[in-house]
Design a protein around this motif. Structure first.
Motif, mmCIF file in Angstrom:
data_model
loop_
_atom_site.group_PDB
_atom_site.id
_atom_site.type_symbol
_atom_site.label_atom_id
_atom_site.label_comp_id
_atom_site.label_asym_id
_atom_site.label_seq_id
_atom_site.Cartn_x
_atom_site.Cartn_y
_atom_site.Cartn_z
ATOM 1 N N SER A 83 -3.357 -21.708 -2.790
ATOM 2 C CA SER A 83 -2.846 -20.740 -1.473
ATOM 3 C C SER A 83 -3.909 -19.690 -1.178
ATOM 4 O O SER A 83 -3.975 -18.943 -2.483
ATOM 5 N N LEU A 84 -4.110 -19.509 -0.360
ATOM 6 C CA LEU A 84 -4.965 -18.166 -0.002
ATOM 7 C C LEU A 84 -4.164 -17.228 0.746
ATOM 8 O O LEU A 84 -3.850 -17.227 1.717
ATOM 9 N N PRO A 85 -3.954 -16.042 0.072
ATOM 10 C CA PRO A 85 -2.985 -14.949 0.681
ATOM 11 C C PRO A 85 -3.889 -14.154 1.661
ATOM 12 O O PRO A 85 -5.187 -14.424 2.156
ATOM 13 N N PRO A 86 -3.225 -13.582 2.595
ATOM 14 C CA PRO A 86 -4.023 -12.927 3.725
ATOM 15 C C PRO A 86 -5.075 -11.924 3.225
ATOM 16 O O PRO A 86 -4.701 -11.394 2.250
ATOM 17 N N MET A 87 -6.083 -11.875 3.874
ATOM 18 C CA MET A 87 -7.179 -10.880 3.344
ATOM 19 C C MET A 87 -6.663 -9.498 3.077
ATOM 20 O O MET A 87 -7.242 -8.450 2.286
ATOM 21 N N LYS A 88 -5.923 -9.050 3.957
ATOM 22 C CA LYS A 88 -5.329 -7.568 4.252
ATOM 23 C C LYS A 88 -4.389 -7.339 2.672
ATOM 24 O O LYS A 88 -4.580 -6.457 2.091
ATOM 25 N N PHE A 89 -3.924 -8.523 2.219
ATOM 26 C CA PHE A 89 -3.135 -8.477 0.962
ATOM 27 C C PHE A 89 -3.947 -8.118 -0.142
ATOM 28 O O PHE A 89 -3.801 -7.559 -1.025
ATOM 29 N N ILE A 90 -5.018 -8.826 -0.071
ATOM 30 C CA ILE A 90 -6.361 -9.174 -1.289
ATOM 31 C C ILE A 90 -7.225 -7.942 -1.195
ATOM 32 O O ILE A 90 -7.723 -7.339 -2.428
ATOM 33 N N SER A 91 -7.439 -7.360 -0.015
ATOM 34 C CA SER A 91 -8.436 -6.324 -0.038
ATOM 35 C C SER A 91 -8.552 -5.113 -1.007
ATOM 36 O O SER A 91 -9.530 -4.667 -1.384
ATOM 37 N N SER A 92 -7.189 -4.862 -1.534
ATOM 38 C CA SER A 92 -7.381 -3.555 -2.292
ATOM 39 C C SER A 92 -7.516 -3.870 -3.876
ATOM 40 O O SER A 92 -7.792 -3.126 -4.588
ATOM 41 N N PHE A 93 -7.602 -5.073 -4.444
ATOM 42 C CA PHE A 93 -7.689 -5.688 -5.537
ATOM 43 C C PHE A 93 -9.161 -5.387 -5.677
ATOM 44 O O PHE A 93 -10.199 -5.705 -4.977
#
Length: 255
Positions: A134-144
């Protein structure tokens, strides 16, 4: 490198397994050993492997309340906790251990909270997110700073958004005691997640449904949705629509 791997146990698993401390003398390490011995999910196998490779990796279960409060007691932290105790204790532990790297398993933490940790703890050098298909929303991922995923298609999608990503295959720890002792009696077994939605496990569920139609002795162990709901019927379509709608809401930060 000193790393902390952070993994929340699923709420259903916590509900079905009572984890109170047996007595006041039961230590934090004993409680953690008990939970890891159950080998649920990835357990602490990632930390074990990193330590064997020469890295210093500590495993934390922030939502295991009995263990976390015992950790505070053993480390002489007399603090007043609010209903947000999970994050309060976690940040005390991060401050205490001062790791260079945080490794987050799953979707429990992301977005603004990850940025908050970067701003608060200057010693953090890299924050890594690990997830499956499953791919989380890009906004969720972007801070990593980096993403590890078990689906190579996700790597391509993430790199298109200029997010550093690495593909690592799913695997079993061959030394896991429960795997060695388990007597295999099922003809065909699936154990894992089944979620509705275009970014989730729809194709996985369809494969399982075909197998269940073809073979009689198929056992499915999942804490989510039985694959038969994915059939071409009104109920299946409504459930799929519902989960896609949830995914859309999760992509809007203001909500």
């Amino acid at each position: 490198m000193k790393a902390i791997r952070i993994f929340d146990l699923p709420s259903l698993y916590l509900e079905q397994n009572s984890f109170p401390l047996p007595n006041e003398n039961y230590s934090y390490s004993q409680r953690m050993s008990d939970v890891f011995a159950d080998n649920y999910g990835q357990s602490n196998n990632v930390g074990i492997s990193l330590n064997e490779l020469g890295y210093e990796c500590l495993e934390l279960l922030p939502n295991l309340q009995s263990a976390q409060k015992q950790w505070l007691k053993e480390h002489d932290f007399n603090v007043s906790l609010t209903e947000n105790w999970k994050l309060e204790i976690l940040e005390i532990q991060i401050e205490y251990y001062k790791p260079e790297t945080l490794i987050f398993a799953g979707w429990s933490y992301g977005g603004e909270y990850i940025q908050h940790l970067k701003n608060r703890f200057s010693f953090l050098r890299k924050l890594i997110l690990c997830f499956g298909e499953s791919l989380p929303p890009m906004k969720f991922i972007s801070s990593f700073d980096h993403v590890i995923t078990h689906d190579p298609k996700n790597v391509s999608l993430l790199k298109q958004s200029n997010i550093k990503a690495t593909h690592i295959y799913h695997a079993f720890n061959p030394s896991a005691e429960l795997i060695q002792k388990k007597v295999i009696t099922n003809f065909l077994t699936f154990a894992g997640s089944i979620k509705h939605g275009d970014s989730e496990h729809t194709s996985r569920a369809k494969i399982l449904e075909n197998l269940m139609t073809t073979f009689q002795d198929v056992k499915v162990y999942s804490s989510v949705i039985p694959p038969t709901l994915y059939g071409e019927n009104i109920k299946g379509k409504l459930v799929s629509l519902f989960h896609n709608w949830l995914a859309f809401l999760e992509s809007i930060d203001s909500l």
